[in-house]
Design an enzyme around this catalytic site. Structure first.
Site, PDB file in Angstrom:
ATOM      1  N   ASN A   6       0.907  -1.176   0.000  1.00  0.00           N
ATOM      2  CA  ASN A   6       0.000   0.000   0.000  1.00  0.00           C
ATOM      3  C   ASN A   6       0.919   1.192   0.000  1.00  0.00           C
ATOM      4  OD1 ASN A   6      -2.201   1.386   2.556  1.00  0.00           O
ATOM      5  ND2 ASN A   6      -2.240   1.740   0.368  1.00  0.00           N
ATOM      6  N   CYS A  62      -5.050   6.437   8.112  1.00  0.00           N
ATOM      7  CA  CYS A  62      -4.413   5.526   7.159  1.00  0.00           C
ATOM      8  C   CYS A  62      -3.380   4.724   7.941  1.00  0.00           C
ATOM      9  CB  CYS A  62      -3.765   6.285   6.002  1.00  0.00           C
ATOM     10  SG  CYS A  62      -2.986   5.189   4.789  1.00  0.00           S
ATOM     11  N   GLY A  63      -3.703   3.493   8.219  1.00  0.00           N
ATOM     12  CA  GLY A  63      -2.856   2.684   9.108  1.00  0.00           C
ATOM     13  C   GLY A  63      -1.478   2.420   8.531  1.00  0.00           C
ATOM     14  N   HIS A  79     -15.499   1.912   7.814  1.00  0.00           N
ATOM     15  CA  HIS A  79     -15.316   0.581   7.204  1.00  0.00           C
ATOM     16  C   HIS A  79     -16.578  -0.259   7.353  1.00  0.00           C
ATOM     17  CE1 HIS A  79     -10.903   0.592   6.483  1.00  0.00           C
ATOM     18  NE2 HIS A  79     -10.936   1.533   7.411  1.00  0.00           N
ATOM     19  N   GLU A  86     -10.673   0.082  -1.226  1.00  0.00           N
ATOM     20  CA  GLU A  86     -10.531   1.296  -0.432  1.00  0.00           C
ATOM     21  C   GLU A  86     -11.323   2.462  -1.023  1.00  0.00           C
ATOM     22  OE1 GLU A  86      -6.987   2.816   1.097  1.00  0.00           O
ATOM     23  OE2 GLU A  86      -5.970   0.867   1.299  1.00  0.00           O
ATOM     24  N   ARG A  87     -12.026   3.150  -0.151  1.00  0.00           N
ATOM     25  CA  ARG A  87     -12.680   4.407  -0.534  1.00  0.00           C
ATOM     26  C   ARG A  87     -11.641   5.310  -1.176  1.00  0.00           C
ATOM     27  NH1 ARG A  87     -14.762   8.503   4.156  1.00  0.00           N
ATOM     28  NH2 ARG A  87     -12.567   8.231   4.725  1.00  0.00           N
ATOM     29  N   CYS A  93      -4.505  -2.742   3.609  1.00  0.00           N
ATOM     30  CA  CYS A  93      -5.217  -1.599   4.199  1.00  0.00           C
ATOM     31  C   CYS A  93      -5.115  -1.749   5.711  1.00  0.00           C
ATOM     32  CB  CYS A  93      -6.677  -1.590   3.746  1.00  0.00           C
ATOM     33  SG  CYS A  93      -7.626  -0.224   4.445  1.00  0.00           S
ATOM     34  N   GLY A 149      -8.319  -1.096   7.512  1.00  0.00           N
ATOM     35  CA  GLY A 149      -9.225  -2.198   7.195  1.00  0.00           C
ATOM     36  C   GLY A 149      -8.928  -3.414   8.038  1.00  0.00           C
TER      37      GLY A 149
HETATM   38  N1  LIG Z   1      -8.978   4.776   1.737  1.00  0.00           N
HETATM   39  C1  LIG Z   1      -9.034   5.096   3.171  1.00  0.00           C
HETATM   40  C2  LIG Z   1      -7.725   5.791   3.621  1.00  0.00           C
HETATM   41  C3  LIG Z   1      -6.504   4.898   3.496  1.00  0.00           C
HETATM   42  C4  LIG Z   1      -6.617   3.666   4.338  1.00  0.00           C
HETATM   43  C5  LIG Z   1      -5.573   2.588   4.096  1.00  0.00           C
HETATM   44  N2  LIG Z   1      -4.607   2.846   3.062  1.00  0.00           N
HETATM   45  C6  LIG Z   1      -4.901   2.200   5.396  1.00  0.00           C
HETATM   46  O1  LIG Z   1      -3.766   1.721   5.380  1.00  0.00           O
HETATM   47  O2  LIG Z   1      -5.581   2.346   6.451  1.00  0.00           O
HETATM   48  C7  LIG Z   1     -10.215   6.035   3.434  1.00  0.00           C
HETATM   49  O3  LIG Z   1     -10.583   6.823   2.552  1.00  0.00           O
HETATM   50  O4  LIG Z   1     -10.720   5.998   4.567  1.00  0.00           O
END
Ligand SMILES: N[C@H](CCC[C@H](N)C(=O)O)C(=O)O
Length: 270
Positions: free
Chosen positions: A13, A74-75, A151, A200-201, A209, A212
């Site tokens: 990621n 974003c983790g 989520h 992912e949004r 994620c 996630g």
């Molecule tokens: N797409 C997610 C943000 C990035 C999350 C993901 N890359 C992670 O590592 O948590 C959102 O719009 O909430």
């Protein structure tokens, strides 16, 4: 004006990290974030990460998805910035204050306390979020968790069999989710192991994620499907998620610096 960046990833990621503490940055607009994230005409990444000063923590971290939308958490990027920082850090984010700590197992991040109320996810109207009375084709009865970002988690016998590229955007944009939603499809393989794929949004399918993994682990724990420490296996690799008796989530996993570079800002200002 040339601007420096660090290209990083957490289990594939990937991120472009800009540091406003060491150089003046322009306003990060939706258009600029999307242009930088574009894998054909820009640097390319799942999320753009912007660091700057904070009055309440060591520094502030903002996250922008590939479509330019901003997220509260974003983790994987939090671990990457924790690696960059090189020592324990308190970081201000839209989703709250989080702390990172380098360890032998990689970087551990205290992702805070998850929220479950329908209006904290948020959902468009009141409903049970442990087993939601909704479904999309074969994906039914999900759970919803907010870990700084929203989520929805579907538990399914075979996550690899789900056509996530097709059904992910349908769910992401469903009116039930006023801020859209990250879509997780998970298979429980033991009381201490979960397989997970995520749409992912704002970015689509990613190799991993972090939020996630946190949301899915906590959702599974709430349902009594797994213990309070689980290994979540994503296409890009494994994250360890623990939900402490204090209610806080700890995520541990690797982070990697890929390369450094710079770009000419005027090339990205339409
Ligand atoms: N797409 C997610 C943000 C990035 C999350 C993901 N890359 C992670 O590592 O948590 C959102 O719009 O909430």
């Amino acid at each position: 004006m040339r601007i420096g960046f660090v290209k990083m990833h957490g289990l594939g990621n990937d991120f472009v990290v800009l540091d406003g503490r060491s150089e003046a940055l322009p306003e990060i607009t939706t258009t600029l974030a999307a242009a930088l994230a574009n894998r054909h005409t820009g640097i390319g990444c799942d999320q753009l990460v912007v660091l700057d000063g904070s009055d309440v923590a060591d520094f502030r971290m903002r996250f922008f998805n590939a479509d330019g939308s901003e997220s509260g958490a974003c983790g994987n990027a939090s671990r990457a910035v924790g690696l960059l920082h090189g020592r324990p850090a308190r970081i201000e984010t839209l989703g709250g204050i989080l702390t990172t700590e380098p360890s032998e197992a990689g970087i551990s991040v205290d992702m805070g306390v998850p929220r479950f109320d329908w209006d904290a996810i948020p959902l468009g109207f009141a409903m049970d979020t442990l087993t939601m009375p909704v479904g999309w084709e074969d994906l039914v009865g999900p759970t919803a968790v907010n870990v700084g970002n929203p989520h929805v988690i579907f538990f399914t016998p075979d996550t690899d069999a789900v056509d996530l590229a097709r059904i992910g955007p349908i769910i992401e944009h469903d009116p039930l989710f006023p801020q859209r939603i990250n879509v997780n499809v998970a298979t429980i393989t033991s009381r201490s192991a979960i397989r997970l794929r995520v749409w992912e949004r704002g970015s689509g399918i990613t190799l991993a994620c972090g939020t996630g993994a946190c949301a899915t682990a906590v959702g599974a724990m709430r349902r009594g499907l797994v213990d309070r420490r689980v290994e979540v296996t994503l296409p890009g690799g494994v994250l360890v998620i623990e939900w402490g008796t204090d209610g806080r989530i700890t995520m541990t996993g690797p982070a990697t610096e890929a390369f450094r570079g710079s770009f000419e800002l005027s090339d990205y200002l339409a």
